[in-house]
Design a protein around this motif. Structure first.
Motif, PDB file in Angstrom:
ATOM      1  N   GLU A 231       0.832  -1.195   0.000  1.00 51.38           N
ATOM      2  CA  GLU A 231       0.000   0.000   0.000  1.00 51.38           C
ATOM      3  C   GLU A 231       0.869   1.249   0.000  1.00 51.38           C
ATOM      4  OE1 GLU A 231      -3.082  -0.407  -0.541  1.00 51.38           O
ATOM      5  OE2 GLU A 231      -3.341  -2.531  -0.050  1.00 51.38           O
ATOM      6  N   SER A 232       0.249   2.406  -0.084  1.00 52.35           N
ATOM      7  CA  SER A 232       0.971   3.659  -0.321  1.00 52.35           C
ATOM      8  C   SER A 232       1.341   4.400   0.964  1.00 52.35           C
ATOM      9  CB  SER A 232       0.124   4.586  -1.200  1.00 52.35           C
ATOM     10  OG  SER A 232       0.739   5.849  -1.313  1.00 52.35           O
ATOM     11  N   HIS A 233       2.563   4.891   0.977  1.00 51.82           N
ATOM     12  CA  HIS A 233       3.061   5.752   2.057  1.00 51.82           C
ATOM     13  C   HIS A 233       3.547   7.081   1.460  1.00 51.82           C
ATOM     14  CE1 HIS A 233       4.149   6.463   6.132  1.00 51.82           C
ATOM     15  NE2 HIS A 233       5.453   6.217   6.031  1.00 51.82           N
ATOM     16  N   GLY A 234       2.944   7.428   0.298  1.00 54.14           N
ATOM     17  CA  GLY A 234       3.420   8.606  -0.417  1.00 54.14           C
ATOM     18  C   GLY A 234       4.627   8.273  -1.274  1.00 54.14           C
ATOM     19  N   HIS A 235       5.109   9.264  -2.012  1.00 55.12           N
ATOM     20  CA  HIS A 235       6.249   9.028  -2.900  1.00 55.12           C
ATOM     21  C   HIS A 235       7.574   9.428  -2.259  1.00 55.12           C
ATOM     22  CE1 HIS A 235       8.346   8.339  -6.621  1.00 55.12           C
ATOM     23  NE2 HIS A 235       8.789   9.582  -6.650  1.00 55.12           N
ATOM     24  N   THR A 236       7.624  10.589  -1.645  1.00 55.50           N
ATOM     25  CA  THR A 236       8.904  11.092  -1.137  1.00 55.50           C
ATOM     26  C   THR A 236       8.988  11.120   0.379  1.00 55.50           C
ATOM     27  OG1 THR A 236       8.129  13.388  -1.174  1.00 55.50           O
ATOM     28  CG2 THR A 236       9.183  12.559  -3.181  1.00 55.50           C
ATOM     29  N   HIS A 237       8.009  10.534   1.062  1.00 60.03           N
ATOM     30  CA  HIS A 237       7.984  10.497   2.528  1.00 60.03           C
ATOM     31  C   HIS A 237       8.065  11.907   3.116  1.00 60.03           C
ATOM     32  CE1 HIS A 237       8.689   9.127   6.660  1.00 60.03           C
ATOM     33  NE2 HIS A 237       8.292   7.927   6.259  1.00 60.03           N
TER      34      HIS A 237
ATOM     35  N   PRO B 265       1.436  18.168   5.179  1.00 58.54           N
ATOM     36  CA  PRO B 265       0.877  19.494   5.457  1.00 58.54           C
ATOM     37  C   PRO B 265       1.709  20.647   4.897  1.00 58.54           C
ATOM     38  CG  PRO B 265       0.731  18.119   7.414  1.00 58.54           C
ATOM     39  CD  PRO B 265       1.595  17.374   6.426  1.00 58.54           C
ATOM     40  N   LEU B 266       2.950  20.386   4.510  1.00 57.30           N
ATOM     41  CA  LEU B 266       3.812  21.443   3.969  1.00 57.30           C
ATOM     42  C   LEU B 266       3.599  21.658   2.474  1.00 57.30           C
ATOM     43  CD1 LEU B 266       7.183  20.554   5.757  1.00 57.30           C
ATOM     44  CD2 LEU B 266       5.448  22.206   6.480  1.00 57.30           C
ATOM     45  N   LEU B 267       2.837  20.770   1.838  1.00 59.66           N
ATOM     46  CA  LEU B 267       2.684  20.817   0.391  1.00 59.66           C
ATOM     47  C   LEU B 267       1.486  21.654  -0.043  1.00 59.66           C
ATOM     48  CD1 LEU B 267       3.300  17.060  -0.503  1.00 59.66           C
ATOM     49  CD2 LEU B 267       4.974  18.920  -0.350  1.00 59.66           C
ATOM     50  N   GLY B 268       1.607  22.254  -1.225  1.00 61.51           N
ATOM     51  CA  GLY B 268       0.469  22.904  -1.846  1.00 61.51           C
ATOM     52  C   GLY B 268      -0.469  21.856  -2.414  1.00 61.51           C
TER      53      GLY B 268
ATOM     54  N   GLU C 191       1.817  13.777  -5.043  1.00 62.56           N
ATOM     55  CA  GLU C 191       2.422  12.849  -4.095  1.00 62.56           C
ATOM     56  C   GLU C 191       1.539  11.613  -3.904  1.00 62.56           C
ATOM     57  OE1 GLU C 191       5.504  11.897  -1.256  1.00 62.56           O
ATOM     58  OE2 GLU C 191       5.383  13.569  -2.667  1.00 62.56           O
ATOM     59  N   LEU C 192       0.256  11.821  -3.777  1.00 62.90           N
ATOM     60  CA  LEU C 192      -0.683  10.716  -3.553  1.00 62.90           C
ATOM     61  C   LEU C 192      -0.854   9.856  -4.800  1.00 62.90           C
ATOM     62  CD1 LEU C 192      -3.475  12.654  -1.597  1.00 62.90           C
ATOM     63  CD2 LEU C 192      -1.642  11.242  -0.640  1.00 62.90           C
ATOM     64  N   GLN C 193      -0.924  10.493  -5.958  1.00 64.06           N
ATOM     65  CA  GLN C 193      -1.185   9.763  -7.198  1.00 64.06           C
ATOM     66  C   GLN C 193       0.060   9.050  -7.718  1.00 64.06           C
ATOM     67  OE1 GLN C 193      -2.702  13.103  -9.394  1.00 64.06           O
ATOM     68  NE2 GLN C 193      -4.841  12.602  -8.938  1.00 64.06           N
TER      69      GLN C 193
ATOM     70  N   ARG D 218       5.021  10.110   8.486  1.00 61.53           N
ATOM     71  CA  ARG D 218       5.295  10.697   9.800  1.00 61.53           C
ATOM     72  C   ARG D 218       4.020  10.957  10.599  1.00 61.53           C
ATOM     73  NH1 ARG D 218       9.138  13.562   6.461  1.00 61.53           N
ATOM     74  NH2 ARG D 218      11.206  12.667   6.792  1.00 61.53           N
ATOM     75  N   GLY D 219       2.931  10.373  10.163  1.00 60.60           N
ATOM     76  CA  GLY D 219       1.678  10.503  10.882  1.00 60.60           C
ATOM     77  C   GLY D 219       1.022  11.861  10.789  1.00 60.60           C
ATOM     78  N   LYS D 220       1.460  12.690   9.839  1.00 61.71           N
ATOM     79  CA  LYS D 220       0.964  14.060   9.766  1.00 61.71           C
ATOM     80  C   LYS D 220      -0.150  14.193   8.737  1.00 61.71           C
ATOM     81  CE  LYS D 220       5.302  16.071  11.371  1.00 61.71           C
ATOM     82  NZ  LYS D 220       6.379  17.064  11.099  1.00 61.71           N
ATOM     83  N   TYR D 221      -1.228  14.834   9.161  1.00 60.22           N
ATOM     84  CA  TYR D 221      -2.395  14.985   8.292  1.00 60.22           C
ATOM     85  C   TYR D 221      -3.201  16.199   8.744  1.00 60.22           C
ATOM     86  CZ  TYR D 221      -4.682  13.015  12.373  1.00 60.22           C
ATOM     87  OH  TYR D 221      -5.122  12.804  13.649  1.00 60.22           O
ATOM     88  N   THR D 222      -4.094  16.611   7.876  1.00 61.47           N
ATOM     89  CA  THR D 222      -5.072  17.660   8.168  1.00 61.47           C
ATOM     90  C   THR D 222      -6.398  17.195   7.562  1.00 61.47           C
ATOM     91  OG1 THR D 222      -4.692  18.849   6.095  1.00 61.47           O
ATOM     92  CG2 THR D 222      -3.286  19.450   7.984  1.00 61.47           C
ATOM     93  N   PRO D 223      -7.508  17.847   7.898  1.00 65.96           N
ATOM     94  CA  PRO D 223      -8.764  17.478   7.244  1.00 65.96           C
ATOM     95  C   PRO D 223      -8.679  17.571   5.723  1.00 65.96           C
ATOM     96  CG  PRO D 223      -9.209  18.821   9.177  1.00 65.96           C
ATOM     97  CD  PRO D 223      -7.727  18.835   8.996  1.00 65.96           C
ATOM     98  N   GLU D 224      -7.931  18.546   5.217  1.00 61.90           N
ATOM     99  CA  GLU D 224      -7.781  18.708   3.769  1.00 61.90           C
ATOM    100  C   GLU D 224      -7.006  17.538   3.163  1.00 61.90           C
ATOM    101  OE1 GLU D 224      -8.871  22.314   5.676  1.00 61.90           O
ATOM    102  OE2 GLU D 224      -7.074  21.080   6.033  1.00 61.90           O
ATOM    103  N   ILE D 225      -5.998  17.060   3.870  1.00 64.11           N
ATOM    104  CA  ILE D 225      -5.223  15.917   3.390  1.00 64.11           C
ATOM    105  C   ILE D 225      -6.073  14.653   3.411  1.00 64.11           C
ATOM    106  CG2 ILE D 225      -3.286  14.383   3.944  1.00 64.11           C
ATOM    107  CD1 ILE D 225      -1.800  16.929   4.916  1.00 64.11           C
ATOM    108  N   MET D 226      -6.842  14.463   4.459  1.00 66.46           N
ATOM    109  CA  MET D 226      -7.740  13.312   4.539  1.00 66.46           C
ATOM    110  C   MET D 226      -8.718  13.320   3.365  1.00 66.46           C
ATOM    111  SD  MET D 226      -8.406  13.451   8.657  1.00 66.46           S
ATOM    112  CE  MET D 226      -9.721  12.234   8.643  1.00 66.46           C
ATOM    113  N   ASP D 227      -9.227  14.494   3.029  1.00 67.67           N
ATOM    114  CA  ASP D 227     -10.168  14.607   1.909  1.00 67.67           C
ATOM    115  C   ASP D 227      -9.469  14.303   0.583  1.00 67.67           C
ATOM    116  OD1 ASP D 227     -12.835  15.436   0.835  1.00 67.67           O
ATOM    117  OD2 ASP D 227     -11.620  16.992  -0.113  1.00 67.67           O
TER     118      ASP D 227
END
Length: 228
Positions: free
Chosen positions: A117-123, A127-130, A137-139, A160-169
């Protein structure tokens, strides 16, 4: 799974001891697909455990796979695709310099019944990304896993366990069906599929590991989910 004594490492001997305990006490491993189906049905059987490994270290196949095979267990690897075949240069904590899985090894794990499964591309810290960088990163991670293994990842783990509501969406919109955090706890039928809990497994004593498997008033609505 190594002898470095790093905060997020479990020694091979301790890991083997932990897995032997699970097997001897009637625990069975499940996949993330199983977990999500249980949560959606709101019926989770007892003594089921989901074993997860983040990042994709090579010692997952050299150390963990043989032990799990002995007990008929499977696991899930959340893969940081940009580091496949490289070393863990993204590490910000006190970790040793370690080789990562190659794509051939990733496919071997998949052939052994493991979920990739996916853990992103660059780890990176999401939250720092536009917005455009986040979706890329997700795709990209999902697309590379699909191209290399022939299977489309359905689940995500926040780097790193970091997320926001926008990232979850965003994770939901890209097409993932669930996401795992580092929030400590048991998965229950009330768990948020985009914020699934896990239990951190350390190199501590077997007594501590046994304690992780026990929650107060644990009913059939609880499910253990661990990560190393």
């Amino acid at each position: 799974i190594d002898n470095s004594a790093a905060p997020n490492s479990v020694s091979p001997a301790r890991f083997a001891e932990q897995m032997t305990h699970l097997r001897s006490h009637g625990w069975r491993t499940i996949t993330l697909n199983d977990l999500l189906a249980f949560v959606r049905r709101k019926e989770i059987p007892q003594k089921r455990v989901l074993i997860t490994f983040d990042d994709g270290f090579q010692n997952v196949i050299t150390e963990a796979l043989p032990v799990l095979k002995t007990h008929g267990f499977v696991a899930t690897v959340f893969l940081a695709t940009g580091y496949v075949g490289r070393r863990n240069s993204y590490a910000k904590t006190k970790m040793p310099d370690l080789p990562m899985l190659t794509w051939r090894q990733v496919c071997s794990l998949k052939d052994s019944g493991w979920q990739i499964e996916s853990h992103g591309h660059t780890h990176t810290d999401l939250p720092l990304l536009g917005r455009a960088e986040l979706y890329s990163e997700l795709q990209l991670s999902r697309d590379q896993i699909q191209q290399q293994t022939g299977g489309t990842p359905k689940h995500f783990c926040y780097p790193r366990g970091k997320y926001t509501p926008e990232i979850m969406d965003a994770v939901r919109r890209v097409g993932y069906e669930s996401a795992m955090s580092v929030r400590s706890g048991f998965v229950t039928v009330q768990s948020n599929p985009w914020l699934l809990e896990r239990l951190w497994v350390s190199d501590s004593t077997l007594l501590h590991f046994r304690a992780l498997l026990t929650a107060p008033d644990r009913k059939s609505t609880r499910l253990n989910s661990s990560h190393a």
